[in-house]
Design an enzyme around this catalytic site. Structure first.
Site, PDB file in Angstrom:
ATOM      1  N   CYS A  99       0.821  -1.220   0.000  1.00 47.39           N
ATOM      2  CA  CYS A  99       0.000   0.000   0.000  1.00 47.39           C
ATOM      3  C   CYS A  99       0.853   1.267   0.000  1.00 47.39           C
ATOM      4  O   CYS A  99       0.348   2.356  -0.258  1.00 47.39           O
ATOM      5  CB  CYS A  99      -0.958  -0.003   1.184  1.00 47.39           C
ATOM      6  N   HIS A 108      -3.533   7.468   1.525  1.00 45.43           N
ATOM      7  CA  HIS A 108      -3.870   6.095   1.155  1.00 45.43           C
ATOM      8  C   HIS A 108      -5.205   5.768   1.818  1.00 45.43           C
ATOM      9  O   HIS A 108      -5.443   6.091   2.977  1.00 45.43           O
ATOM     10  CB  HIS A 108      -2.779   5.134   1.632  1.00 45.43           C
ATOM     11  N   ASN A 138     -10.000  -0.433   0.027  1.00 46.45           N
ATOM     12  CA  ASN A 138      -8.545  -0.265   0.010  1.00 46.45           C
ATOM     13  C   ASN A 138      -8.001  -0.905  -1.268  1.00 46.45           C
ATOM     14  O   ASN A 138      -7.994  -2.124  -1.399  1.00 46.45           O
ATOM     15  CB  ASN A 138      -7.958  -0.928   1.263  1.00 46.45           C
TER      16      ASN A 138
HETATM   17  O1  UT7 Z   1      -3.426  -0.698   3.654  1.00 46.53           O
HETATM   18  C1  UT7 Z   1      -2.599  -0.622   4.765  1.00 46.53           C
HETATM   19  C2  UT7 Z   1      -2.832  -1.657   5.743  1.00 46.53           C
HETATM   20  N1  UT7 Z   1      -4.173  -1.859   6.208  1.00 46.53           N
HETATM   21  C3  UT7 Z   1      -4.754  -1.068   7.135  1.00 46.53           C
HETATM   22  O2  UT7 Z   1      -4.369   0.040   7.367  1.00 46.53           O
HETATM   23  C4  UT7 Z   1      -5.886  -1.658   7.936  1.00 46.53           C
HETATM   24  C5  UT7 Z   1      -5.675  -1.414   9.393  1.00 46.53           C
HETATM   25  N2  UT7 Z   1      -6.675  -1.969  10.268  1.00 46.53           N
HETATM   26  C6  UT7 Z   1      -7.986  -1.625  10.245  1.00 46.53           C
HETATM   27  O3  UT7 Z   1      -8.400  -0.858   9.399  1.00 46.53           O
HETATM   28  C7  UT7 Z   1      -8.892  -2.130  11.328  1.00 46.53           C
HETATM   29  O4  UT7 Z   1      -8.112  -2.712  12.356  1.00 46.53           O
HETATM   30  C8  UT7 Z   1      -9.953  -3.137  10.835  1.00 46.53           C
HETATM   31  C9  UT7 Z   1     -10.977  -2.429   9.980  1.00 46.53           C
HETATM   32  C10 UT7 Z   1      -9.267  -4.240  10.053  1.00 46.53           C
HETATM   33  C11 UT7 Z   1     -10.681  -3.775  12.015  1.00 46.53           C
HETATM   34  O5  UT7 Z   1     -11.218  -2.786  12.860  1.00 46.53           O
HETATM   35  P1  UT7 Z   1     -10.990  -2.874  14.437  1.00 46.53           P
HETATM   36  O6  UT7 Z   1     -11.756  -1.779  15.013  1.00 46.53           O
HETATM   37  O7  UT7 Z   1      -9.518  -2.899  14.681  1.00 46.53           O
HETATM   38  O8  UT7 Z   1     -11.682  -4.241  14.800  1.00 46.53           O
HETATM   39  P2  UT7 Z   1     -11.059  -5.532  15.508  1.00 46.53           P
HETATM   40  O9  UT7 Z   1     -10.085  -6.193  14.606  1.00 46.53           O
HETATM   41  O10 UT7 Z   1     -10.603  -5.144  16.860  1.00 46.53           O
HETATM   42  O11 UT7 Z   1     -12.333  -6.441  15.640  1.00 46.53           O
HETATM   43  C12 UT7 Z   1     -13.439  -6.100  16.489  1.00 46.53           C
HETATM   44  C13 UT7 Z   1     -14.425  -7.241  16.455  1.00 46.53           C
HETATM   45  C14 UT7 Z   1     -13.801  -8.598  16.721  1.00 46.53           C
HETATM   46  O12 UT7 Z   1     -14.751  -9.364  17.497  1.00 46.53           O
HETATM   47  P3  UT7 Z   1     -14.559  -9.522  19.076  1.00 46.53           P
HETATM   48  O13 UT7 Z   1     -13.225 -10.160  19.250  1.00 46.53           O
HETATM   49  O14 UT7 Z   1     -14.642  -8.127  19.626  1.00 46.53           O
HETATM   50  O15 UT7 Z   1     -15.716 -10.382  19.447  1.00 46.53           O
HETATM   51  C15 UT7 Z   1     -13.686  -9.209  15.360  1.00 46.53           C
HETATM   52  O16 UT7 Z   1     -13.732 -10.602  15.375  1.00 46.53           O
HETATM   53  O17 UT7 Z   1     -15.022  -7.318  15.161  1.00 46.53           O
HETATM   54  C16 UT7 Z   1     -14.894  -8.663  14.659  1.00 46.53           C
HETATM   55  N3  UT7 Z   1     -14.748  -8.597  13.224  1.00 46.53           N
HETATM   56  C17 UT7 Z   1     -15.777  -8.506  12.383  1.00 46.53           C
HETATM   57  N4  UT7 Z   1     -17.113  -8.467  12.596  1.00 46.53           N
HETATM   58  C18 UT7 Z   1     -17.905  -8.354  11.526  1.00 46.53           C
HETATM   59  C19 UT7 Z   1     -13.606  -8.601  12.499  1.00 46.53           C
HETATM   60  N5  UT7 Z   1     -13.884  -8.497  11.182  1.00 46.53           N
HETATM   61  C20 UT7 Z   1     -15.245  -8.437  11.099  1.00 46.53           C
HETATM   62  C21 UT7 Z   1     -16.135  -8.324  10.012  1.00 46.53           C
HETATM   63  N6  UT7 Z   1     -17.457  -8.271  10.284  1.00 46.53           N
HETATM   64  N7  UT7 Z   1     -15.721  -8.229   8.747  1.00 46.53           N
END
Ligand code: UT7
Length: 320
Positions: free
Chosen positions: A114, A247, A277
Protein backbone atom coordinates in the site's frame (compact mmCIF):
# COMPACT_ATOMS: atom_id res chain seq x y z
CA UNK A 1 16.61 23.55 -10.09
CA UNK A 2 14.61 20.82 -11.80
CA UNK A 3 11.22 19.68 -10.54
CA UNK A 4 8.78 16.91 -11.44
CA UNK A 5 5.36 18.28 -12.29
CA UNK A 6 2.16 16.26 -12.62
CA UNK A 7 0.80 17.19 -16.05
CA UNK A 8 -1.98 14.59 -16.28
CA UNK A 9 -3.92 12.12 -14.15
CA UNK A 10 -6.15 9.15 -14.93
CA UNK A 11 -7.90 6.30 -13.20
CA UNK A 12 -9.89 3.16 -13.85
CA UNK A 13 -12.23 1.01 -11.79
CA UNK A 14 -13.49 -2.40 -12.93
CA UNK A 15 -17.22 -2.50 -13.71
CA UNK A 16 -18.30 -5.03 -11.10
CA UNK A 17 -19.29 -3.52 -7.75
CA UNK A 18 -19.36 -5.65 -4.59
CA UNK A 19 -21.38 -4.05 -1.79
CA UNK A 20 -21.21 -4.72 1.94
CA UNK A 21 -24.65 -6.33 1.55
CA UNK A 22 -23.21 -8.72 -1.04
CA UNK A 23 -20.47 -9.61 1.45
CA UNK A 24 -23.06 -10.36 4.15
CA UNK A 25 -24.01 -13.35 1.99
CA UNK A 26 -20.41 -14.61 1.74
CA UNK A 27 -18.97 -14.17 5.27
CA UNK A 28 -20.24 -13.54 8.80
CA UNK A 29 -20.22 -9.74 8.61
CA UNK A 30 -22.61 -6.81 8.31
CA UNK A 31 -22.86 -3.60 6.35
CA UNK A 32 -22.98 -1.67 9.63
CA UNK A 33 -19.80 -3.29 10.99
CA UNK A 34 -17.81 -2.69 7.80
CA UNK A 35 -19.02 0.91 7.45
CA UNK A 36 -18.46 1.86 11.10
CA UNK A 37 -15.04 0.15 11.42
CA UNK A 38 -13.58 1.16 8.02
CA UNK A 39 -15.83 3.66 6.21
CA UNK A 40 -16.26 1.26 3.27
CA UNK A 41 -19.65 0.81 1.55
CA UNK A 42 -18.62 -0.93 -1.67
CA UNK A 43 -15.59 -1.82 -3.75
CA UNK A 44 -14.87 -2.76 -7.40
CA UNK A 45 -13.75 -6.25 -8.41
CA UNK A 46 -11.89 -7.04 -11.64
CA UNK A 47 -13.49 -9.44 -14.14
CA UNK A 48 -11.90 -12.90 -14.36
CA UNK A 49 -9.94 -12.09 -17.51
CA UNK A 50 -8.92 -8.58 -16.40
CA UNK A 51 -5.26 -8.25 -15.42
CA UNK A 52 -3.44 -5.53 -13.51
CA UNK A 53 -1.93 -4.31 -16.81
CA UNK A 54 -5.45 -3.95 -18.29
CA UNK A 55 -6.52 -1.71 -15.40
CA UNK A 56 -3.21 0.15 -15.63
CA UNK A 57 -3.67 0.66 -19.38
CA UNK A 58 -7.07 2.36 -19.00
CA UNK A 59 -5.79 4.68 -16.24
CA UNK A 60 -2.64 5.46 -18.24
CA UNK A 61 -4.54 6.30 -21.45
CA UNK A 62 -6.58 8.83 -19.48
CA UNK A 63 -3.48 10.34 -17.86
CA UNK A 64 -1.68 10.57 -21.21
CA UNK A 65 -4.71 12.26 -22.83
CA UNK A 66 -5.02 14.69 -19.90
CA UNK A 67 -1.30 15.50 -20.19
CA UNK A 68 -1.67 16.15 -23.93
CA UNK A 69 1.41 14.10 -24.75
CA UNK A 70 1.96 11.11 -26.98
CA UNK A 71 2.75 7.77 -25.33
CA UNK A 72 6.14 7.79 -27.05
CA UNK A 73 7.16 10.86 -25.05
CA UNK A 74 7.27 8.62 -21.95
CA UNK A 75 10.85 7.61 -21.24
CA UNK A 76 10.21 5.76 -17.97
CA UNK A 77 7.27 3.59 -16.85
CA UNK A 78 7.01 2.76 -13.15
CA UNK A 79 4.19 0.51 -12.00
CA UNK A 80 3.58 0.15 -8.28
CA UNK A 81 1.81 -3.16 -7.75
CA UNK A 82 1.73 -6.13 -5.43
CA UNK A 83 -0.47 -8.11 -7.79
CA UNK A 84 1.54 -8.19 -11.04
CA UNK A 85 0.19 -10.00 -14.11
CA UNK A 86 2.95 -12.62 -13.90
CA UNK A 87 6.12 -13.50 -11.99
CA UNK A 88 7.78 -11.91 -15.00
CA UNK A 89 7.88 -9.96 -17.30
CA UNK A 90 7.08 -6.96 -15.16
CA UNK A 91 3.67 -5.35 -15.45
CA UNK A 92 5.50 -2.15 -16.44
CA UNK A 93 7.01 -3.86 -19.50
CA UNK A 94 3.60 -5.25 -20.45
CA UNK A 95 2.04 -1.81 -20.00
CA UNK A 96 4.78 -0.15 -22.06
CA UNK A 97 3.97 -2.54 -24.91
CA UNK A 98 0.18 -2.16 -24.57
CA UNK A 99 0.66 1.62 -24.78
CA UNK A 100 2.67 1.19 -27.97
CA UNK A 101 5.76 2.90 -26.53
CA UNK A 102 8.64 2.15 -28.90
CA UNK A 103 11.37 4.43 -27.56
CA UNK A 104 13.09 1.78 -25.39
CA UNK A 105 12.90 3.91 -22.25
CA UNK A 106 13.18 2.04 -18.97
CA UNK A 107 10.22 0.24 -17.36
CA UNK A 108 10.00 -1.53 -14.02
CA UNK A 109 7.62 -2.57 -11.26
CA UNK A 110 7.98 -1.36 -7.73
CA UNK A 111 6.61 -3.37 -4.83
CA UNK A 112 5.88 -1.61 -1.56
CA UNK A 113 2.30 -2.85 -1.12
CA UNK A 114 0.00 0.00 0.00
CA UNK A 115 3.05 2.28 0.23
CA UNK A 116 3.73 1.63 -3.46
CA UNK A 117 2.49 4.86 -4.98
CA UNK A 118 4.50 7.18 -2.72
CA UNK A 119 7.54 4.95 -3.30
CA UNK A 120 6.99 5.19 -7.06
CA UNK A 121 6.52 8.97 -6.99
CA UNK A 122 9.70 9.42 -4.96
CA UNK A 123 11.60 7.19 -7.42
CA UNK A 124 10.23 8.94 -10.51
CA UNK A 125 11.08 12.32 -8.99
CA UNK A 126 14.69 11.25 -8.45
CA UNK A 127 14.94 10.07 -12.08
CA UNK A 128 13.63 13.39 -13.34
CA UNK A 129 15.72 15.55 -11.05
CA UNK A 130 18.88 13.63 -11.93
CA UNK A 131 18.18 14.13 -15.64
CA UNK A 132 17.80 10.39 -16.36
CA UNK A 133 14.18 10.77 -17.42
CA UNK A 134 12.04 13.64 -18.66
CA UNK A 135 8.52 12.24 -18.88
CA UNK A 136 7.54 9.49 -16.46
CA UNK A 137 4.34 7.46 -16.29
CA UNK A 138 3.72 6.48 -12.67
CA UNK A 139 0.96 3.94 -12.12
CA UNK A 140 -0.56 2.27 -9.07
CA UNK A 141 -2.60 -0.76 -10.16
CA UNK A 142 -3.90 -3.74 -8.25
CA UNK A 143 -6.21 -6.73 -8.37
CA UNK A 144 -6.07 -7.41 -4.63
CA UNK A 145 -9.26 -9.46 -4.93
CA UNK A 146 -7.12 -12.30 -6.40
CA UNK A 147 -5.16 -12.72 -3.16
CA UNK A 148 -8.07 -12.39 -0.72
CA UNK A 149 -9.26 -15.31 1.36
CA UNK A 150 -13.03 -14.93 0.97
CA UNK A 151 -13.50 -16.92 4.19
CA UNK A 152 -11.47 -14.41 6.25
CA UNK A 153 -13.85 -11.62 7.26
CA UNK A 154 -10.97 -9.71 8.84
CA UNK A 155 -9.49 -8.99 5.38
CA UNK A 156 -11.86 -9.79 2.51
CA UNK A 157 -14.25 -6.94 3.35
CA UNK A 158 -11.52 -4.30 3.17
CA UNK A 159 -9.90 -4.47 -0.25
CA UNK A 160 -10.85 -3.63 -3.84
CA UNK A 161 -9.37 -3.47 -7.35
CA UNK A 162 -8.47 -0.44 -9.44
CA UNK A 163 -5.75 1.66 -11.04
CA UNK A 164 -4.59 5.26 -11.10
CA UNK A 165 -1.88 6.96 -13.12
CA UNK A 166 -0.04 10.24 -13.35
CA UNK A 167 2.31 11.68 -15.96
CA UNK A 168 5.25 13.51 -14.42
CA UNK A 169 7.33 15.88 -16.52
CA UNK A 170 10.56 17.76 -15.89
CA UNK A 171 9.75 21.39 -15.16
CA UNK A 172 11.53 24.55 -14.06
CA UNK A 173 8.71 25.21 -11.58
CA UNK A 174 7.35 22.93 -8.83
CA UNK A 175 6.19 20.19 -8.85
CA UNK A 176 7.04 17.71 -6.22
CA UNK A 177 8.60 19.80 -3.48
CA UNK A 178 9.86 16.93 -1.40
CA UNK A 179 9.18 13.34 -0.45
CA UNK A 180 10.26 10.97 2.29
CA UNK A 181 10.26 7.20 2.42
CA UNK A 182 10.73 4.79 5.30
CA UNK A 183 10.62 1.04 5.88
CA UNK A 184 10.87 -1.30 8.83
CA UNK A 185 11.01 -4.95 7.87
CA UNK A 186 10.91 -6.12 11.47
CA UNK A 187 7.13 -5.58 11.50
CA UNK A 188 6.53 -7.58 8.31
CA UNK A 189 4.58 -10.28 10.14
CA UNK A 190 1.60 -7.97 10.83
CA UNK A 191 0.53 -7.83 7.17
CA UNK A 192 1.60 -10.42 4.64
CA UNK A 193 0.81 -12.79 1.78
CA UNK A 194 3.61 -15.28 2.21
CA UNK A 195 2.91 -17.76 -0.56
CA UNK A 196 5.50 -18.49 -3.20
CA UNK A 197 5.81 -20.77 -6.19
CA UNK A 198 8.32 -23.59 -5.98
CA UNK A 199 8.58 -26.33 -8.57
CA UNK A 200 5.31 -25.18 -10.09
CA UNK A 201 3.39 -25.49 -6.82
CA UNK A 202 2.23 -22.73 -4.48
CA UNK A 203 4.11 -23.05 -1.20
CA UNK A 204 2.72 -21.45 1.95
CA UNK A 205 -0.34 -19.26 2.29
CA UNK A 206 -0.86 -17.02 -0.75
CA UNK A 207 -3.69 -15.00 0.82
CA UNK A 208 -3.47 -11.68 2.68
CA UNK A 209 -3.17 -12.10 6.43
CA UNK A 210 -3.42 -9.08 8.69
CA UNK A 211 -3.35 -8.27 12.38
CA UNK A 212 -5.85 -5.46 11.91
CA UNK A 213 -5.58 -3.68 15.24
CA UNK A 214 -1.78 -3.77 15.33
CA UNK A 215 -1.60 -2.46 11.74
CA UNK A 216 -4.09 0.26 12.62
CA UNK A 217 -2.01 1.55 15.54
CA UNK A 218 1.25 1.32 13.59
CA UNK A 219 -0.32 3.16 10.63
CA UNK A 220 -1.59 6.05 12.71
CA UNK A 221 1.80 6.44 14.41
CA UNK A 222 4.08 6.35 11.36
CA UNK A 223 1.79 8.40 9.11
CA UNK A 224 1.64 11.17 11.70
CA UNK A 225 5.44 11.06 11.98
CA UNK A 226 6.14 11.17 8.26
CA UNK A 227 3.71 13.96 7.42
CA UNK A 228 5.20 16.05 10.26
CA UNK A 229 8.68 15.24 8.94
CA UNK A 230 7.91 16.40 5.39
CA UNK A 231 6.16 19.56 6.59
CA UNK A 232 8.97 20.45 9.02
CA UNK A 233 11.57 19.97 6.28
CA UNK A 234 9.74 22.63 4.26
CA UNK A 235 8.91 24.97 7.15
CA UNK A 236 5.22 24.33 6.61
CA UNK A 237 2.39 23.57 8.99
CA UNK A 238 -0.74 21.49 8.63
CA UNK A 239 -2.70 24.66 7.93
CA UNK A 240 -0.60 25.25 4.79
CA UNK A 241 -1.97 22.07 3.21
CA UNK A 242 -4.88 22.58 0.81
CA UNK A 243 -5.57 18.89 0.28
CA UNK A 244 -4.45 15.77 2.07
CA UNK A 245 -4.67 12.78 -0.30
CA UNK A 246 -4.10 9.77 1.95
CA UNK A 247 -3.87 6.09 1.15
CA UNK A 248 -7.46 4.90 1.50
CA UNK A 249 -7.30 2.03 3.98
CA UNK A 250 -9.65 3.14 6.70
CA UNK A 251 -11.55 6.38 7.31
CA UNK A 252 -10.52 6.28 10.97
CA UNK A 253 -6.81 6.25 10.06
CA UNK A 254 -7.38 9.22 7.74
CA UNK A 255 -9.26 11.08 10.47
CA UNK A 256 -6.42 10.46 12.93
CA UNK A 257 -3.79 11.80 10.49
CA UNK A 258 -5.91 14.84 9.63
CA UNK A 259 -6.44 15.56 13.30
CA UNK A 260 -2.70 15.35 13.96
CA UNK A 261 -2.18 17.94 11.19
CA UNK A 262 -4.97 20.15 12.52
CA UNK A 263 -6.87 19.68 9.25
CA UNK A 264 -10.63 19.34 9.07
CA UNK A 265 -11.96 16.39 7.08
CA UNK A 266 -13.20 18.73 4.33
CA UNK A 267 -9.51 19.14 3.40
CA UNK A 268 -9.10 15.39 2.93
CA UNK A 269 -9.86 13.57 -0.32
CA UNK A 270 -11.81 10.46 0.70
CA UNK A 271 -12.75 7.67 -1.70
CA UNK A 272 -12.62 4.70 0.65
CA UNK A 273 -16.43 4.44 0.82
CA UNK A 274 -16.74 3.48 -2.84
CA UNK A 275 -13.27 2.06 -3.60
CA UNK A 276 -12.28 0.16 -0.45
CA UNK A 277 -8.55 -0.26 0.01
CA UNK A 278 -7.00 -0.58 -3.47
CA UNK A 279 -3.43 -0.68 -2.11
CA UNK A 280 -0.97 1.10 -4.46
CA UNK A 281 -3.87 2.36 -6.61
CA UNK A 282 -5.73 4.24 -3.91
CA UNK A 283 -3.83 7.55 -3.96
CA UNK A 284 -3.72 8.06 -7.75
CA UNK A 285 -7.41 7.08 -7.92
CA UNK A 286 -8.30 9.67 -5.28
CA UNK A 287 -6.01 12.25 -6.89
CA UNK A 288 -7.60 11.81 -10.32
CA UNK A 289 -11.12 12.18 -8.94
CA UNK A 290 -10.23 15.37 -7.07
CA UNK A 291 -8.43 16.82 -10.10
CA UNK A 292 -11.34 16.07 -12.42
CA UNK A 293 -13.96 17.53 -10.05
CA UNK A 294 -11.74 20.65 -9.70
CA UNK A 295 -11.15 20.42 -5.97
CA UNK A 296 -7.41 20.25 -6.69
CA UNK A 297 -6.27 23.44 -8.46
CA UNK A 298 -3.05 25.06 -9.62
CA UNK A 299 -0.96 26.60 -6.86
CA UNK A 300 -2.31 24.43 -4.04
CA UNK A 301 -0.21 22.41 -1.61
CA UNK A 302 -1.09 18.72 -1.84
CA UNK A 303 0.19 16.13 0.61
CA UNK A 304 0.13 12.42 -0.22
CA UNK A 305 0.80 9.79 2.45
CA UNK A 306 0.65 6.01 2.66
CA UNK A 307 1.67 3.01 4.72
CA UNK A 308 1.71 -0.61 3.67
CA UNK A 309 3.03 -4.09 4.27
CA UNK A 310 6.73 -4.46 4.66
CA UNK A 311 6.28 -2.17 6.48
CA UNK A 312 6.79 0.72 4.11
CA UNK A 313 5.54 4.28 4.49
CA UNK A 314 6.13 7.74 3.12
CA UNK A 315 4.76 11.13 2.15
CA UNK A 316 5.02 13.36 -0.93
CA UNK A 317 4.49 17.12 -0.88
CA UNK A 318 3.39 18.68 -4.17
CA UNK A 319 2.85 22.24 -5.33
CA UNK A 320 0.08 21.72 -7.88
O1 UT7 B 1 -3.43 -0.70 3.65
C1 UT7 B 1 -2.60 -0.62 4.77
C2 UT7 B 1 -2.83 -1.66 5.74
N1 UT7 B 1 -4.17 -1.86 6.21
C3 UT7 B 1 -4.75 -1.07 7.13
O2 UT7 B 1 -4.37 0.04 7.37
C4 UT7 B 1 -5.89 -1.66 7.94
C5 UT7 B 1 -5.68 -1.41 9.39
N2 UT7 B 1 -6.68 -1.97 10.27
C6 UT7 B 1 -7.99 -1.63 10.24
O3 UT7 B 1 -8.40 -0.86 9.40
C7 UT7 B 1 -8.89 -2.13 11.33
O4 UT7 B 1 -8.11 -2.71 12.36
C8 UT7 B 1 -9.95 -3.14 10.83
C9 UT7 B 1 -10.98 -2.43 9.98
C10 UT7 B 1 -9.27 -4.24 10.05
C11 UT7 B 1 -10.68 -3.77 12.01
O5 UT7 B 1 -11.22 -2.79 12.86
P1 UT7 B 1 -10.99 -2.87 14.44
O6 UT7 B 1 -11.76 -1.78 15.01
O7 UT7 B 1 -9.52 -2.90 14.68
O8 UT7 B 1 -11.68 -4.24 14.80
P2 UT7 B 1 -11.06 -5.53 15.51
O9 UT7 B 1 -10.08 -6.19 14.61
O10 UT7 B 1 -10.60 -5.14 16.86
O11 UT7 B 1 -12.33 -6.44 15.64
C12 UT7 B 1 -13.44 -6.10 16.49
C13 UT7 B 1 -14.43 -7.24 16.46
C14 UT7 B 1 -13.80 -8.60 16.72
O12 UT7 B 1 -14.75 -9.36 17.50
P3 UT7 B 1 -14.56 -9.52 19.08
O13 UT7 B 1 -13.22 -10.16 19.25
O14 UT7 B 1 -14.64 -8.13 19.63
O15 UT7 B 1 -15.72 -10.38 19.45
C15 UT7 B 1 -13.69 -9.21 15.36
O16 UT7 B 1 -13.73 -10.60 15.38
O17 UT7 B 1 -15.02 -7.32 15.16
C16 UT7 B 1 -14.89 -8.66 14.66
N3 UT7 B 1 -14.75 -8.60 13.22
C17 UT7 B 1 -15.78 -8.51 12.38
N4 UT7 B 1 -17.11 -8.47 12.60
C18 UT7 B 1 -17.91 -8.35 11.53
C19 UT7 B 1 -13.61 -8.60 12.50
N5 UT7 B 1 -13.88 -8.50 11.18
C20 UT7 B 1 -15.24 -8.44 11.10
C21 UT7 B 1 -16.13 -8.32 10.01
N6 UT7 B 1 -17.46 -8.27 10.28
N7 UT7 B 1 -15.72 -8.23 8.75
Amino acid sequence: MMYSKIIGTGSYLPTKVLTNFDLEKIVDTSHDWILSRSGIVERHIAADQELTSDLALQASLQAIAAAGISANDIDLVVVATTTPDHIFPSTACILQDKLGIKNRGAAFDLQAVCGGFVYAMNTADLYIRSGQARTVLVVGAEVLSRILDWKDRGTCVLFGDGAGAVVLRASATPGIISSKLHADGSHRGMLKAEGNVRGGVVQGDPFIKMEGQAVFKFAVKVLSEVVEEVLAENNLQGSDIDWLVPHQANIRIMEATAKKLGLSMDKVIVTVATHGNTSAASIPLALDIAVRDSRIKAGQNILLEAVGGGFTWGAVLIKW
